[in-house]
Design a protein around this motif. Structure first.
Motif, mmCIF file in Angstrom:
data_model
loop_
_atom_site.group_PDB
_atom_site.id
_atom_site.type_symbol
_atom_site.label_atom_id
_atom_site.label_comp_id
_atom_site.label_asym_id
_atom_site.label_seq_id
_atom_site.Cartn_x
_atom_site.Cartn_y
_atom_site.Cartn_z
ATOM 1 N N CYS A 299 -6.632 -19.632 48.668
ATOM 2 C CA CYS A 299 -6.444 -20.569 49.785
ATOM 3 C C CYS A 299 -7.443 -20.290 50.912
ATOM 4 N N LYS A 300 -7.701 -19.022 51.130
ATOM 5 C CA LYS A 300 -8.683 -18.657 52.157
ATOM 6 C C LYS A 300 -10.063 -19.165 51.761
ATOM 7 N N HIS A 301 -10.386 -19.052 50.488
ATOM 8 C CA HIS A 301 -11.675 -19.537 49.985
ATOM 9 C C HIS A 301 -11.806 -21.045 50.154
ATOM 10 N N GLN A 302 -10.666 -21.765 50.043
ATOM 11 C CA GLN A 302 -10.673 -23.224 50.143
ATOM 12 C C GLN A 302 -10.384 -23.733 51.553
ATOM 13 N N ASN A 303 -10.209 -22.800 52.504
ATOM 14 C CA ASN A 303 -9.896 -23.183 53.896
ATOM 15 C C ASN A 303 -8.582 -23.948 54.006
ATOM 16 N N ILE A 304 -7.577 -23.510 53.272
ATOM 17 C CA ILE A 304 -6.285 -24.197 53.248
ATOM 18 C C ILE A 304 -5.223 -23.317 53.904
ATOM 19 N N ASN A 305 -4.555 -23.853 54.907
ATOM 20 C CA ASN A 305 -3.390 -23.186 55.488
ATOM 21 C C ASN A 305 -2.189 -23.476 54.602
ATOM 22 N N TYR A 306 -1.399 -22.468 54.327
ATOM 23 C CA TYR A 306 -0.335 -22.663 53.342
ATOM 24 C C TYR A 306 0.913 -21.864 53.702
ATOM 25 N N ASN A 307 1.998 -22.285 53.082
ATOM 26 C CA ASN A 307 3.263 -21.554 53.102
ATOM 27 C C ASN A 307 3.717 -21.425 51.657
ATOM 28 N N LEU A 308 3.944 -20.192 51.202
ATOM 29 C CA LEU A 308 4.247 -19.960 49.787
ATOM 30 C C LEU A 308 5.721 -19.661 49.569
ATOM 31 N N ASN A 309 6.334 -20.425 48.669
ATOM 32 C CA ASN A 309 7.683 -20.143 48.170
ATOM 33 C C ASN A 309 7.582 -19.693 46.719
ATOM 34 N N ILE A 310 8.200 -18.559 46.391
ATOM 35 C CA ILE A 310 8.270 -18.095 45.005
ATOM 36 C C ILE A 310 9.695 -18.277 44.512
ATOM 37 N N ILE A 311 9.833 -19.023 43.416
ATOM 38 C CA ILE A 311 11.134 -19.267 42.802
ATOM 39 C C ILE A 311 11.159 -18.506 41.476
ATOM 40 N N SER A 312 12.035 -17.530 41.344
ATOM 41 C CA SER A 312 12.010 -16.645 40.172
ATOM 42 C C SER A 312 13.308 -16.722 39.377
ATOM 43 N N GLU A 313 13.180 -16.523 38.077
ATOM 44 C CA GLU A 313 14.343 -16.399 37.204
ATOM 45 C C GLU A 313 13.986 -15.476 36.037
ATOM 46 N N PRO A 314 14.965 -14.744 35.487
ATOM 47 C CA PRO A 314 14.694 -13.922 34.309
ATOM 48 C C PRO A 314 14.201 -14.790 33.153
ATOM 49 N N GLY A 315 13.201 -14.291 32.435
ATOM 50 C CA GLY A 315 12.662 -15.038 31.308
ATOM 51 C C GLY A 315 13.497 -14.865 30.062
ATOM 52 N N LEU A 316 13.168 -15.646 29.029
ATOM 53 C CA LEU A 316 13.896 -15.587 27.754
ATOM 54 C C LEU A 316 13.167 -14.759 26.710
ATOM 55 N N HIS A 317 11.951 -14.334 27.015
ATOM 56 C CA HIS A 317 11.071 -13.708 26.027
ATOM 57 C C HIS A 317 11.685 -12.452 25.401
ATOM 58 N N HIS A 318 12.432 -11.666 26.179
ATOM 59 C CA HIS A 318 12.987 -10.407 25.685
ATOM 60 C C HIS A 318 14.475 -10.495 25.342
ATOM 61 N N MET A 319 15.049 -11.692 25.395
ATOM 62 C CA MET A 319 16.478 -11.831 25.126
ATOM 63 C C MET A 319 16.744 -11.978 23.634
ATOM 64 N N SER A 320 17.981 -11.615 23.235
ATOM 65 C CA SER A 320 18.347 -11.678 21.823
ATOM 66 C C SER A 320 19.802 -12.115 21.682
ATOM 67 N N ILE A 321 20.129 -12.667 20.519
ATOM 68 C CA ILE A 321 21.520 -13.031 20.252
ATOM 69 C C ILE A 321 22.341 -11.790 19.881
ATOM 70 N N TYR A 322 21.690 -10.756 19.348
ATOM 71 C CA TYR A 322 22.416 -9.545 18.946
ATOM 72 C C TYR A 322 22.630 -8.618 20.131
ATOM 73 N N ASP A 323 23.842 -8.067 20.176
ATOM 74 C CA ASP A 323 24.250 -7.232 21.315
ATOM 75 C C ASP A 323 23.922 -7.967 22.614
ATOM 76 N N TYR A 324 24.381 -9.220 22.667
ATOM 77 C CA TYR A 324 23.955 -10.141 23.737
ATOM 78 C C TYR A 324 24.391 -9.703 25.129
ATOM 79 N N ASN A 325 25.403 -8.834 25.212
ATOM 80 C CA ASN A 325 25.814 -8.368 26.543
ATOM 81 C C ASN A 325 24.717 -7.564 27.232
ATOM 82 N N VAL A 326 23.814 -6.982 26.426
ATOM 83 C CA VAL A 326 22.681 -6.251 27.018
ATOM 84 C C VAL A 326 21.779 -7.202 27.792
ATOM 85 N N ASN A 327 21.815 -8.503 27.428
ATOM 86 C CA ASN A 327 21.045 -9.486 28.196
ATOM 87 C C ASN A 327 21.442 -9.483 29.664
ATOM 88 N N MET A 328 22.717 -9.135 29.934
ATOM 89 C CA MET A 328 23.174 -9.050 31.325
ATOM 90 C C MET A 328 22.469 -7.920 32.061
#
Length: 430
Positions: A228-257
């Protein structure tokens, strides 16, 4: 505690610590203590003030407990609000101007939607993400960019959905570089009003590599600021996060918690503005109130009982996290520059180079999983051989890509445990 209590202790330099370690190794190579990562970063056995590069990264003063809801749920928001939810994420074409609650609106048909500015309203609308996920634009590049220009003019905002990178298997350096390149692609295609502040909303998936994920979000702020600095843009950043599914499994699914809890912790400590938890049974069960309540309560415990909302910048000053943040920023910026030199992000998507690099990393991760270098509790270590899942599965957990004509090869979400699950399920007793 008064500082004079420590006056009798001499400071120990980084060099002295390293010499002591080498003595204790009794002739063995110090470099054997370094751990190499897929991000191209070596983890050292210790970190010291002498080589610390202090960072000054802005962090939000608060984070909001965010819940995904359906259109039916939206008609009665009093219940989830009374249960602790502070923001809501909904997929719809309805603008919902009658509520002032913080809202993330996942627009289903952007070409038919009437965008407008409102406080506490974030749109999840990203044509390049749609191109990557489906292989096609909504209409075509020109029309999609024109639609996005109209979206920018009306809302003073840009949304980047970067979750696909993590969920398809990209490493953290790739995730950061591709997110930055995606943002820069919009900067090159769109016209900006330099007198206004741009609202940037970036959606991220979080993995189980605790400290690296904290550093990932901090590095994301560094990279966004650089662009943004390179482009001369004033900004306000919001990051919206959630746990991904890549490491989740159906087996022993409580570990997903457990996985999602530490991932939410990384999201908070890394500086997310909105944290939306993923239900532990999402990959094999339909949406249900029980798992929704558990997911919400995980965040409420972190916020109200573990005091994760009392300090706005809890990871500041950590030598290790600052080192990782610097290293990830530098590695990602280098990859970003190489993408730009090779025609830019969209061109590399059409050339298949981005897809190829993610595929390579995913295959590397699969080998680590197969030889137990990458451990998933309850899946490839400490697995319960008596675990029976056939009768509990309520939806297709191995969706197949429908064959259709596409402009480029789509980037698909995939889970590390998929192959193991495909082998185990047919062997279960009926």
């Amino acid at each position: 505690m008064p500082n004079h209590l420590f006056e009798e202790f001499d400071a120990v330099s980084e060099k002295a610590w390293k010499q002591k370690i080498q003595v204790d190794l009794k002739g063995k190579d110090y470099n054997q203590l370094l751990t190499s990562t897929d991000e191209g970063i070596d983890i050292k056995p210790f970190y010291h003030r002498d080589s610390h590069q202090k960072l000054n990264i802005p962090s939000p003063s608060k984070w909001l407990v965010t819940e995904k809801i359906s259109l039916d749920d939206f008609e009665n928001l009093e219940q989830p609000v009374s249960q602790g939810s502070e923001a809501f994420w909904i997929k719809s074409n309805t603008p919902f101007t009658h509520t002032k609650l913080p809202l993330i609106l996942d627009v289903k048909q952007p070409e038919k939607f009437n965008f407008e500015f409102r406080e506490n309203l974030i749109y999840k609308f990203d044509p390049i993400h749609h191109l990557m996920q489906t292989g096609n634009w909504y209409s075509n590049k020109k029309q999609d960019i024109n639609l996005y220009q109209s979206f920018l003019d009306k809302t003073d905002s840009i949304s980047i959905d970067a979750r696909l990178y993590h969920n398809s298997g990209a490493n953290i350096t790739q995730q950061l570089a591709y997110t930055t390149s995606q943002l820069y692609s919009y900067f090159k295609e769109l016209n900006f009003n330099q007198t206004k502040t741009l609202n940037l909303n970036i959606f991220c998936s979080i993995g189980p590599n605790y400290f690296f994920e904290i550093a990932k979000l901090k590095a994301l702020r560094v990279l966004v600021n650089t662009i943004c600095k390179h482009q001369n843009i004033n900004y306000n950043l919001n990051i919206i996060s959630e746990p991904g599914l890549h490491h989740m499994s159906i087996y022993d699914y409580n570990v997903n918690m457990l996985r999602s809890t530490t991932e939410c912790m990384s999201a908070i400590l890394g500086g997310s503005n909105y944290v939306c938890n993923t239900t532990y049974d999402k990959i094999f069960k339909n949406k249900n109130q029980f798992s929704q309540r558990i997911a919400r309560n995980q965040l409420l415990i972190l916020k109200n009982e573990s005091y994760f909302d009392k300090v706005s910048n809890p990871s500041d000053g950590s030598y290790y996290i600052d080192y990782l943040t610097n290293a990830l920023s530098e590695k990602s910026l280098k990859l970003f520059k190489s993408i730009e030199k090779s025609g830019g992000f969209i061109q590399q998507l059409f050339d298949g180079k981005i897809q190829h690099k993610i595929d390579e990393q995913f295959q590397k991760t699969l080998k680590q999983f197969e030889n137990n270098t990458l451990k998933l509790i309850g899946v490839n270590v400490f697995e319960n051989e008596d675990d029976q899942m056939k009768k509990q599965i309520e939806k297709d957990i191995f969706p197949k890509m429908k064959k259709r004509k596409t402009l480029l090869r789509p980037i698909t979400e995939r889970r590390i445990a998929k192959q193991l699950e495909q082998q185990r399920l047919p062997q279960e007793s009926v």
